[in-house]
Design a protein around this motif. Structure first.
Motif, PDB file in Angstrom:
ATOM      1  N   GLU A   1       7.356   1.900  -7.783  1.00  0.00           N
ATOM      2  CA  GLU A   1       6.581   3.034  -7.283  1.00  0.00           C
ATOM      3  C   GLU A   1       6.125   2.841  -5.840  1.00  0.00           C
ATOM      4  O   GLU A   1       5.553   3.749  -5.243  1.00  0.00           O
ATOM      5  N   LEU A   2       6.381   1.668  -5.281  1.00  0.00           N
ATOM      6  CA  LEU A   2       5.821   1.321  -3.977  1.00  0.00           C
ATOM      7  C   LEU A   2       6.563   1.966  -2.814  1.00  0.00           C
ATOM      8  O   LEU A   2       7.787   2.085  -2.827  1.00  0.00           O
ATOM      9  N   ARG A   3       5.764   2.366  -1.812  1.00  0.00           N
ATOM     10  CA  ARG A   3       6.307   2.803  -0.523  1.00  0.00           C
ATOM     11  C   ARG A   3       5.630   1.951   0.543  1.00  0.00           C
ATOM     12  O   ARG A   3       4.584   2.298   1.081  1.00  0.00           O
ATOM     13  N   TRP A   4       6.247   0.799   0.837  1.00  0.00           N
ATOM     14  CA  TRP A   4       5.644  -0.159   1.754  1.00  0.00           C
ATOM     15  C   TRP A   4       5.439   0.436   3.151  1.00  0.00           C
ATOM     16  O   TRP A   4       4.454   0.119   3.829  1.00  0.00           O
TER      17      TRP A   4
ATOM     18  N   GLN B   1      -3.647  11.299  -3.652  1.00  0.00           N
ATOM     19  CA  GLN B   1      -2.419  10.846  -4.295  1.00  0.00           C
ATOM     20  C   GLN B   1      -2.631  10.738  -5.809  1.00  0.00           C
ATOM     21  O   GLN B   1      -3.752  10.609  -6.285  1.00  0.00           O
ATOM     22  N   ASP B   2      -1.537  10.777  -6.562  1.00  0.00           N
ATOM     23  CA  ASP B   2      -1.662  10.613  -8.009  1.00  0.00           C
ATOM     24  C   ASP B   2      -2.053   9.173  -8.346  1.00  0.00           C
ATOM     25  O   ASP B   2      -1.927   8.271  -7.526  1.00  0.00           O
ATOM     26  N   ARG B   3      -2.542   8.969  -9.555  1.00  0.00           N
ATOM     27  CA  ARG B   3      -3.104   7.680  -9.960  1.00  0.00           C
ATOM     28  C   ARG B   3      -2.106   6.535  -9.850  1.00  0.00           C
ATOM     29  O   ARG B   3      -2.446   5.442  -9.378  1.00  0.00           O
ATOM     30  N   ILE B   4      -0.865   6.754 -10.242  1.00  0.00           N
ATOM     31  CA  ILE B   4       0.148   5.698 -10.224  1.00  0.00           C
ATOM     32  C   ILE B   4       0.473   5.287  -8.788  1.00  0.00           C
ATOM     33  O   ILE B   4       0.535   4.096  -8.456  1.00  0.00           O
ATOM     34  N   THR B   5       0.664   6.288  -7.912  1.00  0.00           N
ATOM     35  CA  THR B   5       0.964   5.997  -6.509  1.00  0.00           C
ATOM     36  C   THR B   5      -0.198   5.268  -5.851  1.00  0.00           C
ATOM     37  O   THR B   5      -0.003   4.277  -5.128  1.00  0.00           O
ATOM     38  N   ALA B   6      -1.418   5.754  -6.096  1.00  0.00           N
ATOM     39  CA  ALA B   6      -2.598   5.162  -5.481  1.00  0.00           C
ATOM     40  C   ALA B   6      -2.765   3.703  -5.894  1.00  0.00           C
ATOM     41  O   ALA B   6      -2.938   2.824  -5.043  1.00  0.00           O
ATOM     42  N   ARG B   7      -2.681   3.418  -7.175  1.00  0.00           N
ATOM     43  CA  ARG B   7      -2.935   2.053  -7.618  1.00  0.00           C
ATOM     44  C   ARG B   7      -1.828   1.096  -7.175  1.00  0.00           C
ATOM     45  O   ARG B   7      -2.103  -0.070  -6.879  1.00  0.00           O
ATOM     46  N   SER B   8      -0.581   1.572  -7.094  1.00  0.00           N
ATOM     47  CA  SER B   8       0.511   0.688  -6.675  1.00  0.00           C
ATOM     48  C   SER B   8       0.436   0.372  -5.188  1.00  0.00           C
ATOM     49  O   SER B   8       0.618  -0.779  -4.774  1.00  0.00           O
ATOM     50  N   GLU B   9       0.125   1.375  -4.358  1.00  0.00           N
ATOM     51  CA  GLU B   9       0.078   1.139  -2.909  1.00  0.00           C
ATOM     52  C   GLU B   9      -1.200   0.429  -2.486  1.00  0.00           C
ATOM     53  O   GLU B   9      -1.183  -0.350  -1.526  1.00  0.00           O
TER      54      GLU B   9
ATOM     55  N   CYS C   1     -13.789  -7.180 -17.155  1.00  0.00           N
ATOM     56  CA  CYS C   1     -14.032  -5.733 -17.098  1.00  0.00           C
ATOM     57  C   CYS C   1     -13.567  -5.147 -15.766  1.00  0.00           C
ATOM     58  O   CYS C   1     -12.933  -4.081 -15.733  1.00  0.00           O
ATOM     59  N   GLY C   2     -13.869  -5.846 -14.673  1.00  0.00           N
ATOM     60  CA  GLY C   2     -13.453  -5.361 -13.355  1.00  0.00           C
ATOM     61  C   GLY C   2     -11.945  -5.331 -13.190  1.00  0.00           C
ATOM     62  O   GLY C   2     -11.380  -4.373 -12.639  1.00  0.00           O
ATOM     63  N   ILE C   3     -11.272  -6.364 -13.682  1.00  0.00           N
ATOM     64  CA  ILE C   3      -9.804  -6.434 -13.603  1.00  0.00           C
ATOM     65  C   ILE C   3      -9.183  -5.304 -14.414  1.00  0.00           C
ATOM     66  O   ILE C   3      -8.229  -4.639 -13.969  1.00  0.00           O
ATOM     67  N   ALA C   4      -9.703  -5.068 -15.613  1.00  0.00           N
ATOM     68  CA  ALA C   4      -9.161  -4.003 -16.464  1.00  0.00           C
ATOM     69  C   ALA C   4      -9.299  -2.646 -15.784  1.00  0.00           C
ATOM     70  O   ALA C   4      -8.359  -1.835 -15.787  1.00  0.00           O
ATOM     71  N   LEU C   5     -10.450  -2.386 -15.174  1.00  0.00           N
ATOM     72  CA  LEU C   5     -10.670  -1.122 -14.472  1.00  0.00           C
ATOM     73  C   LEU C   5      -9.678  -0.934 -13.334  1.00  0.00           C
ATOM     74  O   LEU C   5      -9.038   0.112 -13.202  1.00  0.00           O
ATOM     75  N   GLN C   6      -9.547  -1.963 -12.489  1.00  0.00           N
ATOM     76  CA  GLN C   6      -8.671  -1.823 -11.334  1.00  0.00           C
ATOM     77  C   GLN C   6      -7.210  -1.713 -11.744  1.00  0.00           C
ATOM     78  O   GLN C   6      -6.434  -0.990 -11.102  1.00  0.00           O
ATOM     79  N   THR C   7      -6.808  -2.414 -12.777  1.00  0.00           N
ATOM     80  CA  THR C   7      -5.415  -2.353 -13.228  1.00  0.00           C
ATOM     81  C   THR C   7      -5.045  -0.955 -13.708  1.00  0.00           C
ATOM     82  O   THR C   7      -3.919  -0.502 -13.521  1.00  0.00           O
TER      83      THR C   7
ATOM     84  N   PHE D   1      -1.351  -3.170  -0.525  1.00  0.00           N
ATOM     85  CA  PHE D   1      -2.256  -3.434   0.597  1.00  0.00           C
ATOM     86  C   PHE D   1      -3.068  -4.698   0.353  1.00  0.00           C
ATOM     87  O   PHE D   1      -3.213  -5.556   1.236  1.00  0.00           O
ATOM     88  N   LEU D   2      -3.607  -4.842  -0.860  1.00  0.00           N
ATOM     89  CA  LEU D   2      -4.429  -6.005  -1.183  1.00  0.00           C
ATOM     90  C   LEU D   2      -3.587  -7.275  -1.308  1.00  0.00           C
ATOM     91  O   LEU D   2      -4.077  -8.371  -1.017  1.00  0.00           O
TER      92      LEU D   2
END
Length: 244
Positions: free
Chosen positions: A66-69, A154-162, A16-22, A166-167
């Motif tokens: 989508e990444l901006r390292w 930030q938008d959802r796609i940018t936030a989750r990719s960056e 459940c946690g993995i699905a949410l974060q993904t 980081f992680l």
């Protein structure tokens, strides 16, 4: 590989946690860590961090376009001293104090998430968030909220990719610090291996619900589960502190 009932429950929680974060970019540690801690404190932080690294790797591969390292780099650099502080804290305090710190950290993250702060995604804010994430992520495995607060605009796609980027770099730093402090051994690695089905099931489940679930719709459930379980961890720590 044989599973006990608590281990099967742990796999379900991880799924459940993995699905949410993904889907929304945060949720794995915030939901899974306090619940798994209640099952067995040994799940925190080592096994959760090891599985979290696998998730970050899968997400970065998927979101690489989508990444901006360059933007997230200050947070990655600041994670190093933060992780050192978190590992030192982990071995310096007794179990009941760790429960209190863990519970208060998650409850603080929940309250900050409810308080709609407008924090711009600047290098200074990313540096501060990266350091705090290193401390809490290494000591409690809940390192996502500080960095997520900086990405709220930030938008959802940018936030989750960056956040995944980081992680991807920050989580191994925390793992190395834990190994150096003697807080991660073969038993925790074995527990991580047993949790792997939850990683793959959660990632697959996310593909089915992506687009149907948004940060806004997932937030109430995420915060309710996290807050309730963190409160139980805090009570557990207070009982240990009072010697009851």
């Amino acid at each position: 590989m044989l599973y006990t009932l608590p281990e099967l429950l742990a796999v379900l929680i991880v799924t459940c946690g993995i699905a949410l974060q993904t889907v929304v970019g945060i949720g794995y540690g915030l939901v899974a860590a306090p619940l798994l801690y209640l099952i067995d404190p040994v799940y925190v932080p080592g096994p959760i961090l090891l599985v979290g690294f696998g998730l970050a790797l899968m997400m970065v591969i998927r979101e690489r376009r989508e990444l901006r390292w360059k933007r997230v780099m200050p947070a990655i650099i600041a994670r190093v001293p933060g992780a050192w502080c978190g590992a030192a804290l982990l071995v310096a305090i007794p179990q009941y104090a760790l429960s209190l710190f863990f519970g208060f950290s998650v409850l603080s993250a929940v309250l900050l998430s409810l308080w709609r702060l407008s924090i711009p995604t600047t290098p200074i804010n990313l540096t501060i968030a990266g350091f705090l994430s290193g401390v809490t992520g290494t000591a409690t495995s809940v390192g996502g909220p500080p960095i997520a607060l900086v990405y709220q605009q930030q938008d959802r796609i940018t936030a989750r990719s960056e956040i995944a980027a980081f992680l991807l770099i920050g989580t191994p730093v925390s793992i190395i610090m834990l190994i150096h402090q003697g807080s991660l051994d073969w038993h925790t690695a074995h527990l991580s291996l047993k949790m792997l089905p939850g990683l793959f099931l959660g990632f697959f489940l996310a593909r089915l619900i992506d687009g149907k679930l948004t940060t806004t719709s997932a937030k109430p459930l995420l915060l309710a589960v996290s807050g309730a379980s963190a409160l139980m961890v805090t009570i557990k720590g207070m009982i240990g502190w009072l010697g009851l």
